[in-house]
Design a protein around this motif. Structure first.
Motif, mmCIF file in Angstrom:
data_model
loop_
_atom_site.group_PDB
_atom_site.id
_atom_site.type_symbol
_atom_site.label_atom_id
_atom_site.label_comp_id
_atom_site.label_asym_id
_atom_site.label_seq_id
_atom_site.Cartn_x
_atom_site.Cartn_y
_atom_site.Cartn_z
ATOM 1 N N LEU A 114 0.855 -1.212 0.022
ATOM 2 C CA LEU A 114 0.011 0.037 -0.002
ATOM 3 C C LEU A 114 0.923 1.436 -0.085
ATOM 4 C CD1 LEU A 114 -2.729 1.270 0.247
ATOM 5 C CD2 LEU A 114 -2.513 1.189 2.767
ATOM 6 N N GLY A 162 -2.859 4.724 -3.087
ATOM 7 C CA GLY A 162 -4.081 4.117 -2.773
ATOM 8 C C GLY A 162 -5.031 4.957 -2.096
ATOM 9 N N THR A 189 -7.995 -1.472 1.165
ATOM 10 C CA THR A 189 -7.859 -2.289 0.180
ATOM 11 C C THR A 189 -8.047 -3.695 0.986
ATOM 12 O OG1 THR A 189 -5.563 -2.936 0.943
ATOM 13 C CG2 THR A 189 -5.653 -1.132 -0.355
ATOM 14 N N GLN A 201 -5.592 -4.390 -7.285
ATOM 15 C CA GLN A 201 -5.926 -3.182 -6.367
ATOM 16 C C GLN A 201 -5.077 -2.170 -6.829
ATOM 17 O OE1 GLN A 201 -7.625 -2.758 -3.902
ATOM 18 N NE2 GLN A 201 -7.250 -0.525 -4.112
ATOM 19 N N ASP A 203 -6.480 1.507 -8.442
ATOM 20 C CA ASP A 203 -6.002 2.769 -8.128
ATOM 21 C C ASP A 203 -5.765 3.747 -9.417
ATOM 22 O OD1 ASP A 203 -6.366 2.251 -5.356
ATOM 23 O OD2 ASP A 203 -4.438 1.619 -5.145
#
Lengths: 130, 586
Positions: B92, B158, B370, B575, B579
């Protein structure tokens, strides 16, 4: 629970003039603090500007500039304005930083003194081009 | 581990292009590009240091060398694998903002003259750069947008975390401006009479304040603060067009979003003053007026006198300004509600607060930013008095219960206060709720190894502390502010080293503005001017607030709290695609 290690300082006692049960009379408090000459006006002082933070930063500055290999960065505590910090190098040697109230700061690794002088000098030098 | 399969990638492109109404071909090309570390300007390349004296004791700023990441082993307690950089993958990448202190400097709902009574004690009531906070925050969103891809791994940002003190003096204007700037909406940082600066810094008799037209005669002039003709006019000439944050942002309360000046309860008299047409010029007048206002609540005669004073401005030490109802003081619930008037991209609507918060009045929340990372946003602000905070027992028990149920993902905790400012146990008379201090709170977090970081602010300085128990622990990361020098925020990245350890990288971020203040009226010029003024606001000990190198650009190592291989590369790629698609749409 097992002992913990952290950068905590002891709880502050008696921070407010009366007690920790605060009688909420909003701006009366402000005026009372001002007009009564209450020493706790310091409670509204700019946050963060504590001597403990100053000494910790300056001590770390000295350690980094002098290339000390740090395992645990110094954790600081204050007592009546005196600041003491303790850490460890990667080879297990003790790091100590001490600064009495209004006195100079001493940074040691084991018995070796890395710095002995004003705290503010370190902060000023770190903030200016070398 | 393998990333997305070709079929999975195509399905991802199709779903995301439909969700964001993007051209699938264009989006597919964007997502197919290899992530490369951002080379945007950051403190890895250049820092900002104190320059030579320009006048008196007033110094300019100069560029210093960049600062590489310093590994910190306080939690890991052993030497890390030297090859970890080759194996690492991003879990992240996020922004962290705190203490933005957006200010409507022309508002009567301020208590600037208190610095005359004691500059050191009341320093937060007035800063020479107060009219420029919107510009600084807008320039900070530019810097974070420039760094929307990680300078370490190239991962897209993110999320962004906002840890309180967003509105300085509880004004609706300040609240709206801060949200709009982070959303990328235009803001005209003016109030009262449009286009005319009606504030202390324009008044020649406010000699104690920094007056850019002619600073002579007061403490700021004596220090050497420069003449900056036209600065105030440029400050309110709008609109400022911020770029906004590049990622969904989440907010918690700060003490300035809770109490007056982050410290005092808010009286009816102050509420009236904030939307009225009299602005205090002298601290004695401010104190007397407020005291008179309270006295008036006890006596009809005094109440009449007070009302006449308010109506006709009979009390000396005030100047008449243009009243503005939009300066009204917001209620606690309104702070949350304002976060629902927002842009869907970057979003999310509510910014962490939910409809359930509005219904219940609870000011804390959790969110899965997330599938691998859960965030808990706490409200550590004291509701009664005092700048510092504590954790109310209700939240303490809620957090423990939540953490007991959160065993399969990493956890970040957000609060405004940090572990050095979490001892304020002030209660209203008769109140019985237990307020937990730092020691108990840290102990709670240490019970859960998947809590890897606690992000906070409050003290307007960069500071990173380790909290350990045995061979485990977490990192407490405190970021500086947008009001006091160094006016820095940060980006934070969680990284799996694939060797049983993980790292949290912190990179300090300067706002995107020139080092040397220039007379220009651009957003960047005004933000740069603010930083230089802040660097000379001696009472705030500005250069101490940079922190040490161990508090700035760091690699914070810790043992992986569980087998991070359970987080697949495909899940992380999906993920990252999400983003990226949001950024493309934005």
């Amino acid at each position: 629970m097992s002992p913990t290690s952290s950068g905590l300082r002891p709880p502050v006692r008696g921070k407010w003039c009366q007690s920790t049960t605060f009688h909420a009379r909003p701006l009366v408090v402000l005026v009372a603090l001002v007009t009564a000459g209450c020493s706790q006006v310091a409670a509204v002082a700019p946050v963060g500007g504590t001597r403990e933070a100053l000494v910790r930063f300056a001590g770390n500055d000295v350690l980094v500039v002098q290339g000390v290999s740090i395992l645990a960065a110094p954790v600081c505590t204050s007592d009546a304005g005196a600041v003491t910090c303790a850490g460890t190098t990667t080879d297990g040697t003790a790091i100590t930083v001490s600064a009495p109230p209004d006195g100079p700061m001493t940074v040691r690794v084991g018995d070796r003194v890395l710095y002995d002088g004003p705290v503010q000098t370190v902060i000023d030098e770190a903030g200016r081009p070398s | 581990m393998a990333g997305l399969s070709r079929r999975g990638f195509l399905a991802s492109v199709a779903a995301l292009s439909a969700a964001w109404q993007l051209d699938p071909l264009e989006l597919g090309q964007a997502l197919a590009q290899q992530a490369t570390p951002s080379t945007a300007l950051s403190t890895l390349h250049q820092t900002i240091l104190q320059g030579p004296v320009a006048q008196g004791r007033y110094r300019t700023l100069v560029a210093g060398p960049g600062e590489p990441y310093l590994p910190r082993l306080d939690v890991l307690r052993r030497a890390p694998d030297a090859d970890r950089a080759r194996a690492r993958r991003s879990l992240l990448y996020l922004g962290h903002l705190s203490d933005m202190h957006v200010i409507d400097a022309q508002s009567p709902g301020r208590i600037e003259p208190m610095i005359v009574q004691d500059h050191s004690a009341w320093a937060s009531a007035f800063h020479p750069q107060d009219p420029l906070t919107v510009h600084v925050l807008a320039a900070m969103t530019q810097a974070l947008t420039d760094l929307r891809f990680s300078p370490l791994t190239g991962a897209p940002m993110g999320a962004a975390m906002v840890t309180g003190d967003s509105a300085d003096m509880h004004s609706h204007h300040e609240l709206r401006w801060y949200i709009d700037v982070l959303d990328g909406r235009p803001v005209t940082p003016d109030s009262g009479r449009p286009g005319v600066y009606e504030g202390l810094q324009a008044w020649s008799d406010a000699v104690w304040a920094y007056r850019p037209e002619d600073p002579a005669g007061g403490g700021f002039g004596d220090y050497g603060f420069p003449r900056m003709p036209g600065l105030l006019d440029r400050a309110i000439a709008g609109p400022v067009q911020p770029v906004g944050l590049p990622a969904p942002w989440y907010a918690v309360y700060g003490n300035h979003d809770t109490l007056l000046l982050g410290t005092f309860g808010i009286s009816p008299q102050f509420r009236t003053m904030a939307t009225g047409d009299r602005k205090a010029l002298a601290w004695e007048a401010l104190a007397a007026d407020v005291l008179g206002g309270y006295a008036a609540t006890a006596s009809p005669l005094q109440r009449l006198v007070g009302a006449l004073d308010q109506r006709f401005g009979l009390t000396p030490g005030f100047r008449t300004v243009t009243a503005d109802s939009r300066r009204r003081i917001f209620e606690q619930q309104e702070f949350m509600a304002a976060h629902f008037d927002t842009a869907p991209n970057p979003g999310p609507v509510g910014h962490g607060f939910t409809r359930a918060n509005l219904d219940s009045g609870e000011t804390w929340w959790s969110a899965d930013i997330t599938p691998q990372v859960r965030v808990f946003g706490l409200d550590t602000c004291n509701q009664v008095a005092g700048p510092d905070g504590a954790v109310p027992d209700t939240q303490f028990r809620w957090l423990r219960a939540q953490l007991e149920q959160t065993t399969d993902r990493l956890v970040l905790v957000l609060s405004h206060h940090n572990s050095l400012t979490l001892e304020n146990r002030a209660l209203r008379p008769g109140a019985t709720e237990v307020l937990h201090g730092a020691e108990e709170f840290v102990d709670l977090l240490l019970d859960f190894p998947n809590v890897v970081a606690w992000l906070n602010g409050h003290t307007h300085l960069n500071q990173i502390l380790a909290h350990t128990r045995g061979d485990r622990g977490f990192w407490e990361i405190t970021t500086a502010s947008c009001i006091d020098f160094p006016q820095q925020q940060q980006v934070v990245e969680l990284v799996d080293n694939r060797d049983g350890t993980m790292s949290i990288f912190t990179t300090v971020v300067d706002h995107a503005s020139p080092l040397t203040a220039s007379p220009g009226g651009s957003l960047a010029d005004l933000a740069g001017t603010s930083r230089e003024l802040a660097a000379n606001d001696w009472i705030e000990d500005p250069f101490m607030r940079r922190g040490s190198p161990l508090d700035r650009n760091t690699e914070l190592l810790l043992p992986a709290p569980f087998d991070l291989a359970t987080i697949t590369d495909a899940a992380l790629e999906a993920q990252a695609n999400t983003d990226l698609a949001r950024m493309v749409a934005r």
